[in-house]
Motif scaffolding. Structure first.
Motif, PDB file in Angstrom:
ATOM      1  N   ILE A 269     -11.047  -5.245   0.645  1.00 18.61           N
ATOM      2  CA  ILE A 269     -10.018  -4.786   1.570  1.00 18.61           C
ATOM      3  C   ILE A 269     -10.385  -3.371   1.985  1.00 18.61           C
ATOM      4  CG2 ILE A 269      -7.595  -4.189   1.843  1.00 18.61           C
ATOM      5  CD1 ILE A 269      -6.923  -6.450  -0.097  1.00 18.61           C
ATOM      6  N   LEU A 270     -10.449  -3.168   3.295  1.00 15.87           N
ATOM      7  CA  LEU A 270     -10.933  -1.904   3.842  1.00 15.87           C
ATOM      8  C   LEU A 270      -9.882  -1.157   4.647  1.00 15.87           C
ATOM      9  CD1 LEU A 270     -14.362  -3.244   5.086  1.00 15.87           C
ATOM     10  CD2 LEU A 270     -14.032  -1.628   3.204  1.00 15.87           C
ATOM     11  N   ARG A 271      -9.928   0.160   4.528  1.00 18.71           N
ATOM     12  CA  ARG A 271      -9.218   1.080   5.421  1.00 18.71           C
ATOM     13  C   ARG A 271     -10.244   2.077   5.917  1.00 18.71           C
ATOM     14  NH1 ARG A 271      -3.433   1.930   5.948  1.00 18.71           N
ATOM     15  NH2 ARG A 271      -4.203   3.421   7.472  1.00 18.71           N
ATOM     16  N   ARG A 272      -9.888   2.851   6.896  1.00 18.52           N
ATOM     17  CA  ARG A 272     -10.838   3.810   7.474  1.00 18.52           C
ATOM     18  C   ARG A 272     -11.205   4.904   6.480  1.00 18.52           C
ATOM     19  NH1 ARG A 272     -11.545   7.008  12.321  1.00 18.52           N
ATOM     20  NH2 ARG A 272     -13.637   7.860  12.017  1.00 18.52           N
ATOM     21  N   THR A 273     -10.226   5.466   5.757  1.00 21.80           N
ATOM     22  CA  THR A 273     -10.513   6.552   4.812  1.00 21.80           C
ATOM     23  C   THR A 273      -9.920   6.227   3.445  1.00 21.80           C
ATOM     24  OG1 THR A 273      -8.483   7.829   5.208  1.00 21.80           O
ATOM     25  CG2 THR A 273     -10.352   8.256   6.695  1.00 21.80           C
ATOM     26  N   PHE A 274     -10.454   6.879   2.420  1.00 18.54           N
ATOM     27  CA  PHE A 274      -9.879   6.717   1.089  1.00 18.54           C
ATOM     28  C   PHE A 274      -8.447   7.219   1.079  1.00 18.54           C
ATOM     29  CE2 PHE A 274      -8.782   8.241  -3.118  1.00 18.54           C
ATOM     30  CZ  PHE A 274      -8.894   7.049  -3.816  1.00 18.54           C
ATOM     31  N   GLN A 275      -8.180   8.303   1.789  1.00 19.24           N
ATOM     32  CA  GLN A 275      -6.818   8.835   1.857  1.00 19.24           C
ATOM     33  C   GLN A 275      -5.861   7.783   2.408  1.00 19.24           C
ATOM     34  OE1 GLN A 275      -6.425  12.476   4.072  1.00 19.24           O
ATOM     35  NE2 GLN A 275      -4.202  12.463   3.939  1.00 19.24           N
ATOM     36  N   ASP A 276      -6.300   7.033   3.431  1.00 17.71           N
ATOM     37  CA  ASP A 276      -5.450   5.973   3.989  1.00 17.71           C
ATOM     38  C   ASP A 276      -5.156   4.891   2.950  1.00 17.71           C
ATOM     39  OD1 ASP A 276      -5.481   7.208   6.496  1.00 17.71           O
ATOM     40  OD2 ASP A 276      -7.124   5.966   7.235  1.00 17.71           O
ATOM     41  N   LEU A 277      -6.134   4.597   2.104  1.00 18.01           N
ATOM     42  CA  LEU A 277      -5.935   3.593   1.051  1.00 18.01           C
ATOM     43  C   LEU A 277      -4.925   4.056   0.009  1.00 18.01           C
ATOM     44  CD1 LEU A 277      -9.512   2.391   0.041  1.00 18.01           C
ATOM     45  CD2 LEU A 277      -7.666   0.956   0.894  1.00 18.01           C
ATOM     46  N   SER A 278      -4.958   5.358  -0.296  1.00 14.21           N
ATOM     47  CA  SER A 278      -4.230   5.865  -1.454  1.00 14.21           C
ATOM     48  C   SER A 278      -2.903   6.541  -1.131  1.00 14.21           C
ATOM     49  CB  SER A 278      -5.119   6.834  -2.233  1.00 14.21           C
ATOM     50  OG  SER A 278      -5.512   7.923  -1.410  1.00 14.21           O
ATOM     51  N   LEU A 279      -2.474   6.537   0.119  1.00 18.79           N
ATOM     52  CA  LEU A 279      -1.175   7.111   0.469  1.00 18.79           C
ATOM     53  C   LEU A 279      -0.048   6.348  -0.229  1.00 18.79           C
ATOM     54  CD1 LEU A 279      -1.650   7.608   4.319  1.00 18.79           C
ATOM     55  CD2 LEU A 279      -1.348   9.420   2.617  1.00 18.79           C
ATOM     56  N   PRO A 280       1.056   7.013  -0.526  1.00 17.84           N
ATOM     57  CA  PRO A 280       2.191   6.299  -1.116  1.00 17.84           C
ATOM     58  C   PRO A 280       2.638   5.151  -0.213  1.00 17.84           C
ATOM     59  CG  PRO A 280       2.547   8.677  -1.197  1.00 17.84           C
ATOM     60  CD  PRO A 280       1.315   8.448  -0.355  1.00 17.84           C
ATOM     61  N   GLY A 281       2.786   3.988  -0.783  1.00 22.51           N
ATOM     62  CA  GLY A 281       3.208   2.811  -0.035  1.00 22.51           C
ATOM     63  C   GLY A 281       2.095   2.124   0.726  1.00 22.51           C
ATOM     64  N   ALA A 282       0.872   2.668   0.660  1.00 26.69           N
ATOM     65  CA  ALA A 282      -0.254   2.045   1.363  1.00 26.69           C
ATOM     66  C   ALA A 282      -0.733   0.818   0.589  1.00 26.69           C
ATOM     67  CB  ALA A 282      -1.385   3.047   1.559  1.00 26.69           C
ATOM     68  N   ILE A 283      -1.698   0.126   1.153  1.00 27.69           N
ATOM     69  CA  ILE A 283      -2.092  -1.188   0.660  1.00 27.69           C
ATOM     70  C   ILE A 283      -2.611  -1.177  -0.791  1.00 27.69           C
ATOM     71  CG2 ILE A 283      -4.426  -1.134   1.653  1.00 27.69           C
ATOM     72  CD1 ILE A 283      -3.863  -4.159   2.425  1.00 27.69           C
ATOM     73  N   MET A 284      -3.387  -0.176  -1.187  1.00 29.82           N
ATOM     74  CA  MET A 284      -3.922  -0.158  -2.548  1.00 29.82           C
ATOM     75  C   MET A 284      -2.803   0.087  -3.569  1.00 29.82           C
ATOM     76  SD  MET A 284      -7.233   1.875  -4.073  1.00 29.82           S
ATOM     77  CE  MET A 284      -6.537   3.516  -3.936  1.00 29.82           C
ATOM     78  N   GLY A 285      -1.921   1.034  -3.265  1.00 27.24           N
ATOM     79  CA  GLY A 285      -0.793   1.287  -4.163  1.00 27.24           C
ATOM     80  C   GLY A 285       0.126   0.092  -4.276  1.00 27.24           C
ATOM     81  N   ARG A 286       0.314  -0.593  -3.180  1.00 24.94           N
ATOM     82  CA  ARG A 286       1.143  -1.800  -3.188  1.00 24.94           C
ATOM     83  C   ARG A 286       0.521  -2.860  -4.100  1.00 24.94           C
ATOM     84  NH1 ARG A 286       2.533  -3.407   2.594  1.00 24.94           N
ATOM     85  NH2 ARG A 286       3.063  -1.222   2.463  1.00 24.94           N
ATOM     86  N   ALA A 287      -0.803  -3.029  -3.999  1.00 25.91           N
ATOM     87  CA  ALA A 287      -1.493  -4.006  -4.853  1.00 25.91           C
ATOM     88  C   ALA A 287      -1.332  -3.642  -6.324  1.00 25.91           C
ATOM     89  CB  ALA A 287      -2.967  -4.079  -4.475  1.00 25.91           C
ATOM     90  N   ILE A 288      -1.429  -2.366  -6.634  1.00 28.70           N
ATOM     91  CA  ILE A 288      -1.267  -1.926  -8.029  1.00 28.70           C
ATOM     92  C   ILE A 288       0.130  -2.281  -8.537  1.00 28.70           C
ATOM     93  CG2 ILE A 288      -1.104   0.126  -9.507  1.00 28.70           C
ATOM     94  CD1 ILE A 288      -3.451   1.300  -7.789  1.00 28.70           C
ATOM     95  N   THR A 289       1.144  -2.063  -7.704  1.00 30.11           N
ATOM     96  CA  THR A 289       2.511  -2.399  -8.144  1.00 30.11           C
ATOM     97  C   THR A 289       2.721  -3.902  -8.257  1.00 30.11           C
ATOM     98  OG1 THR A 289       3.484  -2.360  -5.916  1.00 30.11           O
ATOM     99  CG2 THR A 289       3.482  -0.287  -7.157  1.00 30.11           C
ATOM    100  N   TRP A 290       1.986  -4.680  -7.497  1.00 33.81           N
ATOM    101  CA  TRP A 290       2.105  -6.136  -7.574  1.00 33.81           C
ATOM    102  C   TRP A 290       1.387  -6.689  -8.794  1.00 33.81           C
ATOM    103  CZ3 TRP A 290       0.951  -8.852  -2.260  1.00 33.81           C
ATOM    104  CH2 TRP A 290       1.908  -8.469  -1.309  1.00 33.81           C
ATOM    105  N   TRP A 291       0.132  -6.284  -8.998  1.00 33.52           N
ATOM    106  CA  TRP A 291      -0.744  -7.007  -9.919  1.00 33.52           C
ATOM    107  C   TRP A 291      -0.879  -6.391 -11.309  1.00 33.52           C
ATOM    108  CZ3 TRP A 291      -4.456  -7.339  -5.246  1.00 33.52           C
ATOM    109  CH2 TRP A 291      -4.014  -8.350  -4.388  1.00 33.52           C
ATOM    110  N   LYS A 292      -0.791  -5.065 -11.441  1.00 40.36           N
ATOM    111  CA  LYS A 292      -0.899  -4.482 -12.788  1.00 40.36           C
ATOM    112  C   LYS A 292       0.204  -4.972 -13.718  1.00 40.36           C
ATOM    113  CE  LYS A 292      -2.371  -0.503 -14.079  1.00 40.36           C
ATOM    114  NZ  LYS A 292      -2.581   0.928 -14.268  1.00 40.36           N
ATOM    115  N   PRO A 293       1.470  -5.050 -13.273  1.00 38.40           N
ATOM    116  CA  PRO A 293       2.511  -5.561 -14.177  1.00 38.40           C
ATOM    117  C   PRO A 293       2.281  -7.009 -14.610  1.00 38.40           C
ATOM    118  CG  PRO A 293       3.508  -4.395 -12.338  1.00 38.40           C
ATOM    119  CD  PRO A 293       2.044  -4.545 -12.022  1.00 38.40           C
ATOM    120  N   MET A 294       1.463  -7.739 -13.848  1.00 38.53           N
ATOM    121  CA  MET A 294       1.148  -9.126 -14.194  1.00 38.53           C
ATOM    122  C   MET A 294      -0.022  -9.203 -15.167  1.00 38.53           C
ATOM    123  SD  MET A 294       1.591 -10.732 -10.362  1.00 38.53           S
ATOM    124  CE  MET A 294       0.668 -12.169 -10.768  1.00 38.53           C
ATOM    125  N   GLY A 295      -0.573  -8.039 -15.552  1.00 36.80           N
ATOM    126  CA  GLY A 295      -1.677  -8.014 -16.504  1.00 36.80           C
ATOM    127  C   GLY A 295      -3.052  -8.134 -15.881  1.00 36.80           C
TER     128      GLY A 295
END
Length: 186
Positions: free
Chosen positions: A59-85
């Protein structure tokens, strides 16, 4: 046989539109205004085959900052999948699922950043905010040469994109996915 390489676009139809298109075509663009579920649809598309050993998604975004902003796609994935182990490697920005399937997050900020994916092989590439990528050459390199069917991974290769209107790549994205409706190219 070769995967159907037809392109598809849909606008403001919610997550279901991108999900439905992704089962029929190699490339799809989901466009529309903020908050329509486009990024969620990209994550769901990436997760569709995580039960298959050897499956790999990028999954790609233009910049790392865009990936890691609050509520951005990478943070959303972490909230979805880390609690599932699901195992998360923060250094590599990669989830590894129990089957061994992976979903990796990356970026291409500079002209030749696409070359960092040389040698990689994925069955899914999700482009979040595609119109932020100014060069179609980056999209073509990753989507058309890195996304491929793998002999022992029975899943269709897919390059799915989501974007709001505007941005430095708006012109090439419109040309590629909208084309000339009068000529029957979509």
């Amino acid at each position: 046989g070769q995967q159907n390489r037809q392109r598809h676009h849909c606008f403001d139809d919610g997550c279901a539109a991108l999900g439905n298109a992704s089962r029929r075509v190699f490339e799809a663009l989901f466009g529309g205004s903020a908050g329509g579920g486009k990024s969620d649809a990209l994550l769901m598309g990436a997760a569709q085959f995580v039960h298959v050993p050897g499956f790999a998604a990028l999954i790609l975004r233009r910049t790392f900052q865009d990936l890691s902003l609050p509520g951005a796609i990478m943070g959303r994935a972490i909230t979805w999948w880390k609690p599932m182990g699901v195992a998360w490697n923060g250094e590599r920005k990669t989830f590894t699922f129990p089957s061994g399937a992976t979903i990796t997050f990356g970026y291409m900020q500079h002209e030749f950043d696409h070359l960092q994916y040389q040698g990689s092989e994925v069955q899914y590439c999700g482009w979040d905010e595609l119109t932020q990528f100014p060069r179609e050459s980056q999209y073509r390199y990753v989507s058309l040469s890195r996304v491929r069917r793998k002999a022992n991974v029975p899943v269709p290769p897919r390059a799915l994109s989501a974007s709001n209107p505007g941005g430095p790549g708006h012109g090439w994205v419109q040309d590629r996915f909208i084309g000339d409706p009068d000529a029957g190219i979509i």
